[in-house]
Design an enzyme around this catalytic site. Structure first.
Site, short mmCIF file in Angstrom:
data_model
loop_
_atom_site.label_atom_id
_atom_site.label_comp_id
_atom_site.label_asym_id
_atom_site.label_seq_id
_atom_site.Cartn_x
_atom_site.Cartn_y
_atom_site.Cartn_z
N PHE A 123 -8.93 3.88 6.78
CA PHE A 123 -9.15 2.47 6.42
C PHE A 123 -7.79 1.77 6.36
O PHE A 123 -6.90 2.20 5.64
CB PHE A 123 -9.87 2.32 5.07
CG PHE A 123 -10.17 0.88 4.77
CD1 PHE A 123 -11.27 0.24 5.35
CD2 PHE A 123 -9.33 0.12 3.96
CE1 PHE A 123 -11.54 -1.11 5.12
CE2 PHE A 123 -9.59 -1.22 3.72
CZ PHE A 123 -10.69 -1.84 4.29
N ASP A 210 0.41 4.41 5.70
CA ASP A 210 -0.29 3.37 4.94
C ASP A 210 -0.46 3.87 3.51
O ASP A 210 -1.34 4.68 3.22
CB ASP A 210 -1.65 3.08 5.59
CG ASP A 210 -2.45 2.03 4.82
OD1 ASP A 210 -2.09 1.71 3.67
OD2 ASP A 210 -3.46 1.54 5.38
N LYS A 239 -1.75 -3.01 -3.06
CA LYS A 239 -2.56 -2.83 -4.27
C LYS A 239 -1.78 -2.71 -5.60
O LYS A 239 -1.66 -3.70 -6.32
CB LYS A 239 -3.50 -1.64 -4.09
CG LYS A 239 -4.57 -1.91 -3.02
CD LYS A 239 -5.71 -0.92 -3.04
CE LYS A 239 -6.89 -1.38 -2.23
NZ LYS A 239 -7.00 -0.82 -0.88
C1 LIG Z 1 -7.23 -1.49 0.43
C2 LIG Z 1 -6.55 -0.91 1.60
C3 LIG Z 1 -6.08 -1.70 2.66
C4 LIG Z 1 -6.36 -3.19 2.74
O1 LIG Z 1 -5.75 -3.89 1.72
P1 LIG Z 1 -6.18 -5.44 1.46
O2 LIG Z 1 -5.24 -5.86 0.38
O3 LIG Z 1 -7.62 -5.40 1.04
O4 LIG Z 1 -5.99 -6.16 2.73
C5 LIG Z 1 -5.37 -1.09 3.67
N1 LIG Z 1 -5.14 0.23 3.67
C6 LIG Z 1 -5.58 1.02 2.68
C7 LIG Z 1 -5.25 2.48 2.72
C8 LIG Z 1 -6.31 0.49 1.61
O5 LIG Z 1 -6.77 1.29 0.65
#
Ligand SMILES: *Cc1c(COP(=O)(O)O)cnc(C)c1O
Length: 385
Positions: A123, A210, A239
């Protein structure tokens, strides 16, 4: 717009690891706004920082020098071992910056149609490029044509990456989560990142991690790659960096340094004085209170607690975790558990259909950990599916 479906709960106030709904009912928050509120709700130091900065300067645009942005970049690069930072407002935007950086890196090397290796069940966000990078058809369906230039590989499978390395000449980077979050809390083998690092070094690819969900102390180190004693070429975070104030960052080093030149990328809000003052305070508190270490220790305690108490439970397939990123996989789809837990005053999440996901604030106490286990275990034992 109807993007979130029914939302039965309404919270009006938070305090530490507790949320209060509009009827005054109290809930233990074992989700932390999906790994965002690492320092808990209504954190007084964060509130004070926001108020003070709001009275001083909110925003000027990136046409001007922003000393707090420089200061935050200095702190982030010190903590991460990286060299350079681009500031954005979310995880998806941080990943967009990484994807653009990788493509430009490729073009500069003479690769006309660069591609990026991404993983099954990954994701990376909801923008067009990041939903294409995401390995979940539900996220992509209906939004075709998708973005070109991604190659999919199974997660935690180094041989699959080696095969791609032999057969594909256009690859310029790997984009991967050090622990998959939305995909179901999947923890790769201990030396996975080291092996990816080695392949990237051999091939001249960028290793892009990521850490939007895994970063900021969540898995027991500030960034998860620090468990592996490696450095990526690019790492993204968001986050937990703002504790609820929107901010994202894309960090680069080594061969990923100085890929962008003026005009290649930008953001109106990214790295504004308010966002940077909050993130600086978040970093200060995580370091001062040793919260990454706390996440490592408490995560271990919680995982062992569930393992002991659910040992004989037929419904449980697997219990896994790294720091305060914990997954309990059941044998059946278990989305219904979310409401059952809320009825008992506990907030959890179910992802990937059958995996309970726990992402409590890093400030969770031992007593709150006990309460989490005491409340959730009987619900799992009684769960019929
Ligand atoms: C939540 C998340 C995203 C996206 O972040 P947003 O702030 O919602 O755009 C991307 N990569 C990972 C691994 C995530 O958990």
């Amino acid at each position: 717009m109807n993007t979130y479906g029914d939302r039965p709960l309404t919270f009006v106030r938070g305090e530490g690891c507790w949320l209060f709904d509009s009827d005054g009912k109290k809930y233990l928050d074992a989700l932390g706004g999906i790994a965002v509120c690492g320092l808990g709700h209504a954190n007084p130091e964060i509130a004070e920082t926001i108020a003070t900065q709001a009275k001083t300067l909110l925003h000027t645009s990136n046409l001007y020098n922003i000393p707090l942005q420089q200061k935050l970049a200095d702190e982030l690069t010190r903590i991460s071992g990286m060299d350079q930072v681009f500031f954005a407002n979310s995880g998806a935007e941080a990943n967009e910056a990484a994807i653009k950086l990788a493509r430009l890196y490729g073009h500069k090397k003479g690769v006309e149609s660069p591609s990026i290796v991404v993983m099954e069940h990954a994701f990376h966000g909801r923008t067009l490029a990041t939903l294409t990078a995401t390995g979940n058809r539900k996220v992509q369906a209906g939004f075709e044509p998708l973005v070109k230039g991604f190659i999919r590989a199974p997660y935690n499978d180094v041989q699959a990456i080696s095969r791609i390395a032999e057969n594909s000449a256009n690859v310029v980077a790997i984009l991967v989560e050090p622990v998959q979050g939305e995909g179901g809390v999947h923890i790769p083998s201990a030396n996975y990142l080291n092996e990816l690092r080695a392949i990237c070094d051999t091939k001249g690819w960028l290793l892009m991690l990521d850490e939007v969900q895994t970063g900021n102390g969540r898995t027991g180190r500030y960034f998860t790659y620090q468990h592996n004693d490696i450095l990526p070429d690019v790492v993204t975070t968001a986050k937990g960096l703002g504790n609820g104030f929107p901010i994202g960052a894309c960090l680069a080093r080594g061969k990923a340094d100085d890929v962008f030149a003026p005009g290649n990328h930008g953001s109106t809000y990214g790295g504004n004085p308010l966002a940077c003052s909050v993130a600086l305070k978040v970093l200060e508190i995580i370091e001062r209170d040793h919260l990454a270490n706390r996440a490592r220790i408490l995560g271990e305690i919680i995982r062992q607690g569930f393992e002991q108490q659910l040992r004989d439970c037929q419904m449980v397939g697997d219990i896994r975790g790294l720091g305060l990123m914990i997954g309990i996989e059941l044998q059946k789809p278990c989305a219904a558990l979310v409401q059952q837990a809320a009825d008992k005053g506990l907030l959890i999440n179910v992802t990937s259909g059958n995996t309970i996901r726990l992402l409590p604030p890093l400030t969770f106490s031992d007593q709150q950990a006990d309460l989490l286990i005491e409340t959730l275990v009987p619900l799992i034992q009684q769960f019929q599916g």
